[in-house]
Design a protein around this motif. Structure first.
Motif: not given
Length: 544
Positions: A317-319, A321, A332, A351, A397, A432, A506-508
């Motif tokens: 869940d990128r949001k 994070l 994100p 996405q 994670t 990471q 690609n996360l953030l």
């Protein structure tokens, strides 16, 4: 003086568009002064902090953020960049470019000396570009890919010969990216293992004095600096303070004047922002453009199937994070290029929404079924050594993947060991990390996806060892294409394929911050604010 203002129209337009792509503007870069009527004060010691302790101090060889911060005051570049990302003279006093873009001539500043007294000449530039930047730097083979020869008609003239015009080169000439090292100390040696990497000799405002491992690095004023009257400070001490609470306390007490790259936990930022003696500065990172991601080791059999890589992406869940781990100091990512780089960012990319059920489905379709104990895969995960937020992200994670049957073992190392494991031994399953996208994707982004950047021992390169004939074709096109619009289309294709193949998740987009005393004045304005020399910096007297 024939520098930026006299670029040929084609190159100047393309270069300024690259500057616009990172959202630069004077209004974003203004800062309140400690005392607006104060005059610069000479002398004094600036106490700074970098974290973690670097593996080396020559940023063009031992690529890491702390090395860049320290190295920026030891080495000057051919040019520096102003607040609008336009090149300004530094070691090069002037430059010109042929109409066809195939010849660039630099006129070097006379009278510059290396810190050991040797004269700085065109031979140093020639050696550095051909033997260090192009061969060792993880981005150099791309940035200088069109450079076929470097000529030195005299000691103060450098001529670059290119096989075609290069837009990207003009975005990468600053001192910590295209670093000029002393030929007399490096020629004929193993550049990566050269002992001068840990006791650097530069041309910059400060001279290396000592490195006490585990404690600090000391730089002292260069009395022979070419820029008369600078630097203003007598010395800079870069302390390594591993404990986040101790760093925050040192900032609040005034013991620490300058701390870059998220020196305190994100949860403490608002509290320190209210401290009238401190500045919390989120500007000056527009050019580095930091991005957070997870790499797969593509040589591991379990990651050969793209469905497994996509399943990992759906499990995160990128949001969450961004909001919970980074306390809103991130957003994100939609791809490998940050969204604020409007010139290059491609909207509408594939996405991978947070969807644990879809992750489970993809794992099952790929034949990765849960065992009797509920575990479908056991792997390790290398944690970035850049601070507590990355440890928290790794814990998140581990928990998120555990819910879909993947058991993650977190592995922690200091920075030198992490670099070796990642880029020399390739000894990881997943890892990471964060990287600088930089103002042109050819500088910062493509290194993660280009097979030619699978170079053992080259830091911040293609650690995933992703190799795709189609991706290589696209990237080569980015290098070769001189037409701005066609090149932009190819950059879009690169982003599209990166999201389809998912060698990295690609996360953030990270919103970095520095914290420093309001007594500290003279930091250089611009998108490389914290990757710039401290030559102009000075400390105002304490408030009465």
């Amino acid at each position: 003086m024939p520098h930026a203002a006299e670029f040929p129209v084609r190159s100047r337009r393309q270069f300024l568009e690259a500057g616009a792509a990172i959202g630069l503007g004077a209004s974003l870069l203004s800062h309140a002064s400690w005392a607006a009527d104060s005059s610069p004060v000479k002398g004094g010691t600036l106490v700074a902090n970098v974290l973690p302790e670097p593996a080396g101090l020559v940023a063009g060889i031992n690529i890491s953020q702390p090395a860049v911060v320290i190295s920026a005051s030891i080495f000057d570049g051919l040019v520096r960049y102003d607040k609008d990302f336009k090149p300004q003279p530094q070691l090069a006093e002037s430059w010109s470019e042929s109409k066809d873009g195939k010849t660039i001539t630099f006129k070097l500043r006379r009278g510059v000396k290396w810190h050991d007294g040797h004269p700085f000449t065109s031979a140093d530039v020639q050696y550095s570009l051909l033997e260090v930047v192009k061969k060792v730097h993880p981005r150099g083979s791309s940035t200088f890919g069109r450079v076929t020869a470097v000529e030195t008609p005299d000691e103060h003239t450098v001529v670059l010969r290119l096989d075609g015009p290069s837009v990207v080169l003009w975005s990468a000439l600053f001192g910590t990216e295209t670093q000029i090292v002393p030929k007399h100390l490096y020629a004929g040696t193993n550049v990566m293992a050269n002992p001068w990497n840990t006791k650097p000799v530069g041309t910059g405002a400060f001279v290396f004095k000592e490195w006490v491992r585990g404690s600090h690095v000391v730089l002292e004023r260069n009395p022979n600096y070419w820029d008369s009257g600078k630097p203003l400070l007598d010395r800079v001490v870069f302390k390594f303070i591993p404990d986040a609470g101790a760093r925050a306390a040192a900032l609040e007490s005034g013991e620490l004047h300058y701390a870059v790259t998220n020196p305190v936990p994100e949860s403490d930022v608002e509290r320190l922002r209210r401290n009238p003696a401190l500045v919390v500065d989120t500007k000056g990172w527009e050019a580095p453009a930091p991005m957070f991601f997870i790499d797969f080791n593509m040589q591991r059999p379990q990651f050969q199937d793209v469905r497994i890589r996509r399943a990992f992406a759906h499990a995160l869940d990128r949001k969450a994070l961004a909001d919970n781990i980074w306390y809103g100091l991130a957003k994100p990512a939609e791809g490998p290029v940050p969204s604020y780089q409007k010139q290059f960012f491609k909207p509408g990319l594939p996405q991978y929404a947070f969807d644990p059920a879809q992750a489970e489905k993809l794992f099952d379709e790929a034949g990765l079924k849960r065992g009797a104990d509920g575990v479908r895969l056991r792997i390790n995960h290398m944690v970035s050594p850049y601070g507590p937020v990355y440890q928290r992200a790794a814990e998140y994670t581990r928990q998120a993947l555990g819910k879909v049957g993947v058991e993650l073992t977190l592995v922690n190392f200091d920075l030198p060991t992490w670099i070796r494991k990642m880029y020399t031994d390739y000894d990881f399953d997943t890892a990471q990390g964060w990287y600088s996208a930089y103002p042109d994707p050819q500088i910062g982004v493509e290194r993660r996806y280009w097979s030619q950047n699978i170079r053992k021992g080259s830091v911040s390169s293609n650690a995933a060892r992703y190799s795709s004939t189609e991706m290589d074709r696209i990237i080569q096109g980015i290098h070769d294409e001189a037409d701005v619009n066609k090149r932009r289309e190819l950059i879009g294709q690169m982003q599209q394929l990166a999201q389809v193949d998912v060698p990295s998740i690609n996360l953030l987009e990270l919103n970095f911050y520095a914290i420093y005393s309001k007594r500290l004045q003279g930091l250089r304005e611009g998108p490389l604010r914290f990757y710039s020399t401290l030559a102009d910096a000075w400390l105002a007297p304490p408030a009465a």
